[in-house]
Design a protein around this motif. Sequence first.
Motif, PDB file in Angstrom:
ATOM      1  N   ARG B  60       0.853  -1.213  -0.131  1.00  0.00           N
ATOM      2  CA  ARG B  60       0.082   0.159  -0.054  1.00  0.00           C
ATOM      3  C   ARG B  60       0.831   1.382   0.021  1.00  0.00           C
ATOM      4  O   ARG B  60       0.503   2.287  -0.552  1.00  0.00           O
ATOM      5  CB  ARG B  60      -0.940   0.010   1.353  1.00  0.00           C
ATOM      6  CG  ARG B  60      -2.255  -1.061   1.110  1.00  0.00           C
ATOM      7  CD  ARG B  60      -2.990  -0.991   2.387  1.00  0.00           C
ATOM      8  NE  ARG B  60      -3.479  -0.003   2.837  1.00  0.00           N
ATOM      9  CZ  ARG B  60      -4.458   0.680   2.379  1.00  0.00           C
ATOM     10  NH1 ARG B  60      -5.157   0.004   1.107  1.00  0.00           N
ATOM     11  NH2 ARG B  60      -5.026   1.836   2.432  1.00  0.00           N
ATOM     12  N   ILE B  61       1.914   1.287   0.596  1.00  0.00           N
ATOM     13  CA  ILE B  61       2.815   2.405   0.386  1.00  0.00           C
ATOM     14  C   ILE B  61       3.512   2.632  -0.553  1.00  0.00           C
ATOM     15  O   ILE B  61       3.571   3.631  -1.208  1.00  0.00           O
ATOM     16  CB  ILE B  61       3.909   2.302   1.827  1.00  0.00           C
ATOM     17  CG1 ILE B  61       3.463   2.314   3.298  1.00  0.00           C
ATOM     18  CG2 ILE B  61       5.204   3.244   1.591  1.00  0.00           C
ATOM     19  CD1 ILE B  61       4.280   2.271   4.377  1.00  0.00           C
ATOM     20  N   LEU B  62       3.948   1.493  -1.235  1.00  0.00           N
ATOM     21  CA  LEU B  62       4.404   1.447  -2.776  1.00  0.00           C
ATOM     22  C   LEU B  62       3.483   2.161  -3.582  1.00  0.00           C
ATOM     23  O   LEU B  62       3.905   2.973  -4.484  1.00  0.00           O
ATOM     24  CB  LEU B  62       4.916  -0.016  -3.136  1.00  0.00           C
ATOM     25  CG  LEU B  62       6.245  -0.424  -2.804  1.00  0.00           C
ATOM     26  CD1 LEU B  62       6.293  -1.987  -3.100  1.00  0.00           C
ATOM     27  CD2 LEU B  62       7.154   0.486  -3.358  1.00  0.00           C
ATOM     28  N   VAL B  63       2.317   1.769  -3.569  1.00  0.00           N
ATOM     29  CA  VAL B  63       1.267   2.419  -4.600  1.00  0.00           C
ATOM     30  C   VAL B  63       0.751   3.753  -4.405  1.00  0.00           C
ATOM     31  O   VAL B  63      -0.013   4.274  -4.872  1.00  0.00           O
ATOM     32  CB  VAL B  63       0.278   1.305  -4.852  1.00  0.00           C
ATOM     33  CG1 VAL B  63       0.743   0.105  -5.516  1.00  0.00           C
ATOM     34  CG2 VAL B  63      -0.675   1.053  -3.799  1.00  0.00           C
ATOM     35  N   GLY B  64       1.110   4.170  -3.077  1.00  0.00           N
ATOM     36  CA  GLY B  64       0.472   5.476  -2.586  1.00  0.00           C
ATOM     37  C   GLY B  64      -0.863   5.359  -1.671  1.00  0.00           C
ATOM     38  O   GLY B  64      -1.589   6.502  -1.510  1.00  0.00           O
ATOM     39  N   LEU B  65      -1.037   4.429  -1.288  1.00  0.00           N
ATOM     40  CA  LEU B  65      -2.410   4.387  -0.766  1.00  0.00           C
ATOM     41  C   LEU B  65      -2.311   4.422   0.660  1.00  0.00           C
ATOM     42  O   LEU B  65      -3.193   4.917   1.402  1.00  0.00           O
ATOM     43  CB  LEU B  65      -3.135   2.890  -0.729  1.00  0.00           C
ATOM     44  CG  LEU B  65      -3.993   2.672  -2.233  1.00  0.00           C
ATOM     45  CD1 LEU B  65      -4.206   1.217  -2.412  1.00  0.00           C
ATOM     46  CD2 LEU B  65      -4.905   3.650  -2.450  1.00  0.00           C
ATOM     47  N   GLU B  66      -0.978   4.348   1.223  1.00  0.00           N
ATOM     48  CA  GLU B  66      -0.699   4.642   2.791  1.00  0.00           C
ATOM     49  C   GLU B  66       0.775   5.423   2.740  1.00  0.00           C
ATOM     50  O   GLU B  66       1.472   5.555   1.710  1.00  0.00           O
ATOM     51  CB  GLU B  66      -0.596   3.255   3.214  1.00  0.00           C
ATOM     52  CG  GLU B  66      -0.448   3.271   4.705  1.00  0.00           C
ATOM     53  CD  GLU B  66      -1.997   2.932   5.312  1.00  0.00           C
ATOM     54  OE1 GLU B  66      -2.408   3.795   5.912  1.00  0.00           O
ATOM     55  OE2 GLU B  66      -2.281   1.675   4.982  1.00  0.00           O
ATOM     56  N   SER B  67       0.857   6.294   3.723  1.00  0.00           N
ATOM     57  CA  SER B  67       1.912   7.227   3.940  1.00  0.00           C
ATOM     58  C   SER B  67       2.922   6.491   4.771  1.00  0.00           C
ATOM     59  O   SER B  67       2.382   5.970   5.887  1.00  0.00           O
ATOM     60  CB  SER B  67       1.668   8.630   4.239  1.00  0.00           C
ATOM     61  OG  SER B  67       0.700   8.444   5.474  1.00  0.00           O
ATOM     62  N   ALA B  68       4.104   6.717   4.639  1.00  0.00           N
ATOM     63  CA  ALA B  68       5.368   6.000   5.440  1.00  0.00           C
ATOM     64  C   ALA B  68       5.465   7.005   6.670  1.00  0.00           C
ATOM     65  O   ALA B  68       5.361   7.950   6.495  1.00  0.00           O
ATOM     66  CB  ALA B  68       6.353   5.443   4.820  1.00  0.00           C
ATOM     67  N   ASP B  69       5.994   6.269   7.707  1.00  0.00           N
ATOM     68  CA  ASP B  69       6.358   7.175   8.792  1.00  0.00           C
ATOM     69  C   ASP B  69       7.799   7.695   8.522  1.00  0.00           C
ATOM     70  O   ASP B  69       8.278   8.601   8.990  1.00  0.00           O
ATOM     71  CB  ASP B  69       6.315   6.619  10.154  1.00  0.00           C
ATOM     72  CG  ASP B  69       4.858   6.268  10.474  1.00  0.00           C
ATOM     73  OD1 ASP B  69       3.877   6.955   9.973  1.00  0.00           O
ATOM     74  OD2 ASP B  69       4.532   5.332  11.170  1.00  0.00           O
ATOM     75  N   GLY B  70       8.550   6.694   7.775  1.00  0.00           N
ATOM     76  CA  GLY B  70      10.256   7.004   7.547  1.00  0.00           C
ATOM     77  C   GLY B  70      10.432   6.348   6.659  1.00  0.00           C
ATOM     78  O   GLY B  70       9.906   5.312   6.127  1.00  0.00           O
ATOM     79  N   GLY B  71      11.784   6.661   5.901  1.00  0.00           N
ATOM     80  CA  GLY B  71      12.594   5.876   4.896  1.00  0.00           C
ATOM     81  C   GLY B  71      12.086   6.668   3.745  1.00  0.00           C
ATOM     82  O   GLY B  71      11.382   7.748   3.629  1.00  0.00           O
TER      83      GLY B  71
END
Lengths: 288, 280
Positions: B60-71
Motif C-alpha cells: 500500500r505504501i508502494l502504490v501510494g495508498l498509505e503514507s510511510a512514517d520514515g524511509g
Amino acid sequence: MTAQTLDRPAVRRRGGDLAERLGPLGLAALAVVALITLAALCAPLITSHDPAVGSVIERYQGPSAEHLLGTDQSGRDLLARLLYGARTSLLGAAVVVLLAGAGGALLALVAAWFGRTVDALVGRVLDLLFAFPNLLLAILAVAVFGTGLGQVTVALAIAYVPYTARVLRSVALRERRLGYVQAAELQGLSGLVVSVRHILPNIAPQILTGAAINFGYAMIDLAALSFLGLGVQPPTADWGLMVSQGKDSLLQGHPQQSVFAGVCIVVAVAAFSVIGERLGGRKAGGRA
Amino acid sequence: MSTTAENVIEISGLRKQFAVGRGKRRRTVHALDDVSLAVADGSCLAVVGESGSGKTTLARILVGLESADGGEVVLAGRPVARRPRRAERRARARDIQMVFQDPNGSLNRRRTVEAAIKEVLAAHHRVTGDEARRRVGELLDQVGLRPAHARALPGELSGGQQQRVAIARALAAEPRVLVLDEAVAALDVSVQAQVLNLLAEIRQARRLTYLFITHDLSVVRQVSEEVVVMRQGRIVERGSTDEVLDRPRHAYTMLLRDSAPRPGWRPRLSTGADAREVEA
Ligand SMILES: Nc1ncnc2c1ncn2[C@@H]1O[C@H](COP(=O)(O)OP(=O)(O)OP(=O)(O)O)[C@@H](O)[C@H]1O
Ligand SMILES: [Mg+2]
C-alpha cells in the motif's frame, strides 16, 4: 479457457427482486402508498370542493351526496380536506426524508472517505444531535424562527440526520475498504469522484430503505407538530391539524374529522413502516 | 546493492506504525520496521510471511495508498513523496499498479467490466470513445476473456474471471510494475494455476516487474526466482527461491516452510475424532 458460458443474456430483474423482498404484505403497503399519493395528486379531479372554504350553516353535516364524508366545524368538505391534507402531509414528510437522506449520505461519505480525525469529528457531531429529542429540536426552531411548515420541516430533517448518517457511515466505511474503491483511489481520482461514482451507488439501497422508514416517522412528527399548532397553520388542510381541530368537535359529539384524519395517518405510517421493514429493517439508514 | 539504473523499485529504511486498541489497551504495531529492498527491472520478487508481517502495508505504501512514517521509496528512478497527494498518486499509478486479494470486492458490483477498464484508460491516457472500446477488447483478450465479457457485471463472472478483469484494469494504465497482493489466494487451485500462467505470460510479453505477495510457498516456486521473507515488519531473509525454500538460513523461514502443506504432506491423525473430521 475459463471464459465460461456468458452467452445467456445478462438479464437483471431489479423489479423482480424488489417484489420478492417486499412480499405480499409489502406489495400491499406499496399499493396503499401509491393510492394515497395518487389521491393527493388528483385531489381537484376527485372533489370540486375547496378545502379551505365552507359555510357555517353547513357545519357538522353527516355524509351526503354533496359531502361524501360530511363537513367540519366550519362547514368545509371533509373529503376535500383529507385529500388536500394528504398533499401537505406527504410533501412535508418527503422534504424531511429527502433532506435527512442527503445530509446523512453526505456526512457518511465524508467520514468514510477521510477517515481518522474527520470521521471522529463527524461522530461527535452526530452524538450531539442524538442528544436532542426530535420534537424538541423542532420546537426550538419554532421558538427561534416562528411557526410554519418550512421551519419544522427543516428542523426535523436536521433531527433525522444522525439516524441516517449513523447507518450510512458504517456501510460507506465497509465499501471504502473494498478493492474497487482502493483501485480508484490509487489511480489518483478525487475523493468526490470516487465517492459519487463508486461508493454512493453502492449505498443507495440503504439510503432508500432508510427513507421509507423515516417517512412514516416524519409523518407522525409533523402531524404532532401541527397538532400542537407549531407546524401547518389553518386554514391549510393537513391531517395532523385536522386531528387537532377535531378535538372540540369530538367533545360535541362529532368525531368524524379526528377519526378520518387519524385513520389516514395510521394507515399511511403503517404502510411506509412495512415497506421500510421489508426492504432492510433496522440494518438500513432509518430511525430505529 | 545494485545501482539505480537497473532497479525499478528501491526502498530504504521504510517504517510504518499503527496505533491499535483504545484506552489502556492502546499500543503501537510496527507494521514495517526498517525495511530495505531493491527490485530489479523486469524481475519477479516474491514476498512471503505470516499474517500480520506487514506485506500488505508494504504494498500500500508502494502504490501510494498509505503514507510511510520514515524511509525512502525510489520508483523508476524517482523518489516518491512520503505523503502522496492526489496528483502524485496519479503520476505514480502510471508506473505501478496493484491487484487486490478479494476478487469479489476489487470490482464495483454496479459497473460493467468495460466501465472499470475505461475509467483507468481515461484517467491515465485520455483514451475515450471508439479507441477506448478497442483497447478494452485488446486488454480482455490479453487476460483470456472474450469481447462479450465487456458488458458483464462482476456478479456474472467467476472468481477467476473477476481477477482477470482486475489484472486487465491494472494493465490499462500501462505500468512498469505490478504489485499482486495475494492475488490468487481466494481462487481454487486449478484456477490459481491458470491465473499464475497468465501472469507469467503477461510479464514476458510486457517486460513487467512483479512484486508478488503471498503466504503460499508452493505459489512462490511457481512464479518467482527470488523471494524475501518478512516477519513482524522486518525482512529476515532474502535469496533465490530454491535457496531460501530448500536451505533456509533463518529459523523463521524453516518454521514457515515446515508448517506449509507440500506435496507428500499428510495431516497427522492422532485421534479417531480428528480422523473423522479430516475425512468428512
Ligand atoms: N489500517 C490499519 N490500522 C491499524 N493497524 C493496521 C492497519 N493496517 C495494518 N495494520 C497492522 O499492521 C500489521 C501488518 O499488517 P499487514 O496487513 O501489512 O499484514 P500482512 O502481512 O498483509 O498480513 P496478511 O497476510 O494477513 O494479509 C498488522 O499487525 C496489522 O494489524
Ligand atoms: Mg495482507
